[in-house]
Structures are given as C-alpha cells and as structure tokens.
Enzyme design. Structure first.
Site, mmCIF file in Angstrom:
data_model
loop_
_atom_site.group_PDB
_atom_site.id
_atom_site.type_symbol
_atom_site.label_atom_id
_atom_site.label_comp_id
_atom_site.label_asym_id
_atom_site.label_seq_id
_atom_site.Cartn_x
_atom_site.Cartn_y
_atom_site.Cartn_z
ATOM 1 N N GLY A 46 0.847 -1.187 0.000
ATOM 2 C CA GLY A 46 0.000 0.000 0.000
ATOM 3 C C GLY A 46 0.882 1.236 0.000
ATOM 4 N N GLN A 51 2.518 10.150 1.660
ATOM 5 C CA GLN A 51 3.852 9.554 1.817
ATOM 6 C C GLN A 51 4.804 10.005 0.704
ATOM 7 O OE1 GLN A 51 2.064 5.419 2.486
ATOM 8 N NE2 GLN A 51 3.900 5.304 3.739
ATOM 9 N N CYS A 95 5.568 0.106 7.979
ATOM 10 C CA CYS A 95 5.174 1.284 7.204
ATOM 11 C C CYS A 95 6.390 1.759 6.420
ATOM 12 C CB CYS A 95 4.683 2.386 8.150
ATOM 13 S SG CYS A 95 4.248 3.911 7.295
ATOM 14 N N LEU A 96 6.175 2.083 5.151
ATOM 15 C CA LEU A 96 7.292 2.527 4.313
ATOM 16 C C LEU A 96 7.872 3.856 4.796
ATOM 17 C CD1 LEU A 96 5.793 1.578 0.822
ATOM 18 C CD2 LEU A 96 7.284 0.211 2.303
ATOM 19 N N HIS A 137 -4.836 1.371 7.849
ATOM 20 C CA HIS A 137 -3.497 1.956 7.903
ATOM 21 C C HIS A 137 -3.381 3.107 6.873
ATOM 22 C CE1 HIS A 137 1.055 1.420 8.217
ATOM 23 N NE2 HIS A 137 0.939 2.127 7.112
ATOM 24 N N GLU A 138 -3.849 2.858 5.642
ATOM 25 C CA GLU A 138 -3.730 3.882 4.588
ATOM 26 C C GLU A 138 -4.668 5.052 4.863
ATOM 27 O OE1 GLU A 138 -1.248 3.628 2.774
ATOM 28 O OE2 GLU A 138 -0.819 1.516 3.041
ATOM 29 N N HIS A 141 -3.097 7.410 7.187
ATOM 30 C CA HIS A 141 -2.124 8.309 6.560
ATOM 31 C C HIS A 141 -2.821 9.584 6.055
ATOM 32 C CE1 HIS A 141 1.778 6.367 6.469
ATOM 33 N NE2 HIS A 141 1.287 5.242 6.002
HETATM 34 O O1 K1U Z 1 1.444 2.489 3.958
HETATM 35 C C1 K1U Z 1 2.508 1.910 3.937
HETATM 36 O O2 K1U Z 1 3.485 2.401 4.481
HETATM 37 C C2 K1U Z 1 2.619 0.552 3.280
HETATM 38 C C3 K1U Z 1 2.569 -0.603 4.255
HETATM 39 C C4 K1U Z 1 1.141 -1.115 4.346
HETATM 40 C C5 K1U Z 1 0.805 -2.031 5.476
HETATM 41 C C6 K1U Z 1 1.564 -3.135 5.782
HETATM 42 C C7 K1U Z 1 1.200 -3.982 6.823
HETATM 43 C C8 K1U Z 1 0.086 -3.736 7.537
HETATM 44 C C9 K1U Z 1 -0.650 -2.636 7.245
HETATM 45 C C10 K1U Z 1 -0.300 -1.790 6.216
HETATM 46 C C11 K1U Z 1 3.502 -1.703 3.726
HETATM 47 O O3 K1U Z 1 3.319 -2.171 2.656
HETATM 48 S S1 K1U Z 1 4.805 -2.239 4.727
HETATM 49 C C12 K1U Z 1 5.579 -3.548 3.770
HETATM 50 C C13 K1U Z 1 4.802 -4.827 3.712
HETATM 51 O O4 K1U Z 1 3.912 -5.050 4.500
HETATM 52 C C14 K1U Z 1 5.111 -5.830 2.638
HETATM 53 C C15 K1U Z 1 6.146 -5.646 1.762
HETATM 54 C C16 K1U Z 1 6.418 -6.602 0.786
HETATM 55 C C17 K1U Z 1 5.638 -7.731 0.677
HETATM 56 C C18 K1U Z 1 4.619 -7.935 1.558
HETATM 57 C C19 K1U Z 1 4.330 -6.982 2.535
HETATM 58 ZN ZN ZN Z 2 2.299 3.456 6.194
#
Ligand code: K1U
Ligand code: ZN
Length: 180
Positions: A46, A51, A95-96, A137-138, A141
């Site tokens: 996501g 972001q 979270c990225l 989560h999104e 943001h």
């Molecule tokens: O919003 C963001 O920062 C993205 C975030 C979304 C998220 C992840 C986990 C739970 C809730 C919301 C991410 O994508 S973190 C990375 C991640 O979860 C992932 C990366 C590669 C493959 C699978 C998952």
């Molecule tokens: Zn995030």
C-alpha cells in the site's frame, strides 16, 4: 516512470490532514501511476499520497502481491471512507515511512469502505484480514496518523529515540564524506 521519494518519520508533512480529490485529472492519473511504481519498488502492499508529499486523499493498494511473484494488480482508491467497523484484531504492521520498525496494532477486524476509482466509479466493499488492516493503515495516513501513534507511548518514545540517533549518524556520515 518517476520514483518519487517516500517521506520518512519524523517528517512533519506526514502529520497533515489530506484534502479530498475534487476531479480526476491527467495529473492525478500520473500521480497514481507514480505511486504504484513506488509501492512495488519499495516494496509495499500500500502507499498513501501524503507519503510522497501530496496531501490529497488517494491511496494505492495490492494486498494480494508478494515478493515471490504474485501477479501485480494495484488498485487506485480515491476519497476512501470507512463506513462501518466490526470486531478487533491485533496485526503486526510496518510502514514505508517508518524505517526499521514493526509493531502490533489493534485494528477493527472487518470494515465496510466506500471509495471511487480513477474512472469516477463508486465502490462499496466489505473487507477483512490484511485488506481491512491495510485500508485502516492507509486511511490513517490521509488523516496524518501513523501506526506509531497507535502503540504505547513507551514503545513510540523508544523508536523515536532510535530513529533520531540513526538520522544523526547519517548526517555525520554525509558531513564526513563531504570533508574528504
Ligand atoms: O502504507 C505503507 O506504508 C505501506 C505498508 C502497508 C501495510 C503493511 C502492513 C500492515 C498494514 C499496512 C507496507 O506495505 S509495509 C511492507 C509490507 O507489509 C510488505 C512488503 C512486501 C511484501 C509484503 C508486505
Ligand atoms: Zn504506512
């Protein structure tokens, strides 16, 4: 393809409340395409417009995608609203915009959401599991809330300290390499 940089905690721009999208323009389509590129490049499942420093209510998501090679099927979600929340679940989130940290967060287990897509079509959807968590989560943001705002003050304080130390070391490294 433009790989826009992802803002990182504690950038104050991540705390802004984003404005609703009024019109689907070519500029908005371009931003959505850039966000999809950034999401897969990071990688993530996501990404919300704030972001990448755009304070508007748009997110991209692909909760089916895995690094091992699932087909890419990113969705563009505009002006999302959470209409109903039900139950509760504890999920370990990342979270990225929050480097090197994961924590358990309590979320609603199921949500009913409404949003429009890039064609202006309205969708109403019941979500559960990772999709429900990712939506919350999104959506956070877009309201300037990070998952670290939903953990204990002690854990957030420890992470903030560690992050500020890492940023200071990075600055020192840059200054040192410039002096060489
Ligand atoms: O919003 C963001 O920062 C993205 C975030 C979304 C998220 C992840 C986990 C739970 C809730 C919301 C991410 O994508 S973190 C990375 C991640 O979860 C992932 C990366 C590669 C493959 C699978 C998952
Ligand atoms: Zn995030």
């Amino acid at each position: 393809m433009a790989l826009r940089p992802v803002l990182l905690f504690p950038d104050p721009r991540l705390k802004r409340v984003s404005a609703p999208v009024e019109d689907v323009t070519d500029g908005l389509r371009e931003l959505a395409a850039d966000m999809i590129d950034v999401m897969y490049d990071e990688p993530g499942i996501g990404l919300a417009a704030p972001q990448v420093a755009e304070a508007i209510r748009m997110v991209v998501m692909d909760t089916e995608w895995t690094e091992e090679g699932n087909d890419r099927d990113a969705q563009v979600i505009i002006n999302p609203e959470i209409l109903e929340r039900e139950g509760s679940v504890i999920w370990t989130e990342g979270c990225l915009s929050v480097p090197d940290f994961q924590a358990e967060v309590e979320r609603a287990a199921r949500v009913k959401v409404r949003y429009i897509d890039l064609e202006g079509k309205e969708h109403v959807e019941d979500c559960d599991d990772l999709r429900a968590v990712c939506f919350q989560h999104e959506n956070d943001h877009l309201d300037g809330v990070l998952f670290v705002d939903r953990i204990s003050r002690l854990k957030r304080g420890l992470y903030t300290k560690k992050r500020k130390k890492a940023l200071k070391l990075e600055e020192e490294d840059v200054a040192e390499s410039g002096a060489l």
